[in-house]
Design a protein around this motif. Structure first.
Motif, mmCIF file in Angstrom:
data_model
loop_
_atom_site.group_PDB
_atom_site.id
_atom_site.type_symbol
_atom_site.label_atom_id
_atom_site.label_comp_id
_atom_site.label_asym_id
_atom_site.label_seq_id
_atom_site.Cartn_x
_atom_site.Cartn_y
_atom_site.Cartn_z
ATOM 1 N N LEU A 121 0.725 -1.336 0.130
ATOM 2 C CA LEU A 121 0.086 0.045 -0.050
ATOM 3 C C LEU A 121 1.004 1.169 -0.167
ATOM 4 C CD1 LEU A 121 -2.955 -0.978 2.412
ATOM 5 C CD2 LEU A 121 -2.952 -0.831 -0.178
ATOM 6 N N LEU A 122 1.835 1.241 0.807
ATOM 7 C CA LEU A 122 2.940 2.401 0.741
ATOM 8 C C LEU A 122 3.469 2.570 -0.679
ATOM 9 C CD1 LEU A 122 3.694 4.726 2.637
ATOM 10 C CD2 LEU A 122 5.527 3.259 3.234
ATOM 11 N N SER A 123 3.925 1.649 -1.192
ATOM 12 C CA SER A 123 4.391 1.742 -2.500
ATOM 13 C C SER A 123 3.530 2.169 -3.557
ATOM 14 C CB SER A 123 4.948 0.136 -2.781
ATOM 15 O OG SER A 123 5.422 0.253 -4.098
ATOM 16 N N PHE A 124 2.255 1.739 -3.517
ATOM 17 C CA PHE A 124 1.340 2.148 -4.365
ATOM 18 C C PHE A 124 1.139 3.737 -3.964
ATOM 19 C CE2 PHE A 124 -3.278 3.339 -5.473
ATOM 20 C CZ PHE A 124 -3.349 2.936 -6.746
ATOM 21 N N LEU A 125 0.604 4.107 -2.987
ATOM 22 C CA LEU A 125 0.457 5.543 -2.565
ATOM 23 C C LEU A 125 1.464 6.576 -2.744
ATOM 24 C CD1 LEU A 125 -1.594 5.037 0.851
ATOM 25 C CD2 LEU A 125 -2.423 5.761 -1.427
#
Length: 153
Positions: free
Chosen positions: A10-14
């Motif tokens: 999720l952090l990578s996507f955001l």
């Protein structure tokens, strides 16, 4: 540790989405914060999310684990889809939009149907460089989280 793959993905996507306005500015010298919500562009946030997920499973569960194998295969599918299927769908939309504009210029055909007034988004997919950038972005995010927290998220 049980949430490390989820948080890394999720952090990578955001974070990849938040890089997009700056990458576009670097290319066009026009800043548009709404690029954060855009599909396509540099880096590929979908590829970034999946490479972070695959690496985090590999680091946490081992690179011979089923969770790594599944997420790795999904990463390849999503990257391929972004570079090929979605990229060419966008090119087809661009061609269709241009054909409609050219036919309107002829003024021999009536365009009364509201569908002809709808402009479709032409950038759906990614160039290879954008997918590769997303892949590297995901690896970096996953590595940073692993080394900061030791996989203890």
């Amino acid at each position: 540790m049980p949430f490390y793959p989820l948080i890394a993905a999720l952090l990578s996507f955001l974070s990849a989405q938040f890089v997009k306005p700056f990458a576009k500015y670097h290319k066009t010298r026009k800043f548009d914060f709404f690029e954060v919500l855009a599909s396509g562009g540099f880096p590929s946030s979908h590829t970034s999310m999946m490479s972070a997920l695959a690496l985090s499973f590999g680091l946490r569960d081992g690179f011979e684990s089923a969770s790594f194998a599944i997420s790795f295969i999904l990463m390849l599918i999503i990257g391929y889809d972004a570079m090929n299927v979605r990229l060419y769908a966008g090119k087809h939309i661009a061609l269709t939009n241009q054909l409609i504009d050219d036919l309107k210029d002829l003024k021999t055909i009536r365009f009364d149907d509201p569908i002809y007034f709808t402009r479709m988004k032409e950038i759906l997919g990614h160039e290879r460089f954008e997918v590769f950038g997303g892949f590297i972005h995901g690896l970096i995010v996953s590595f940073i989280l692993f080394f900061i927290f030791g996989g203890q998220l």
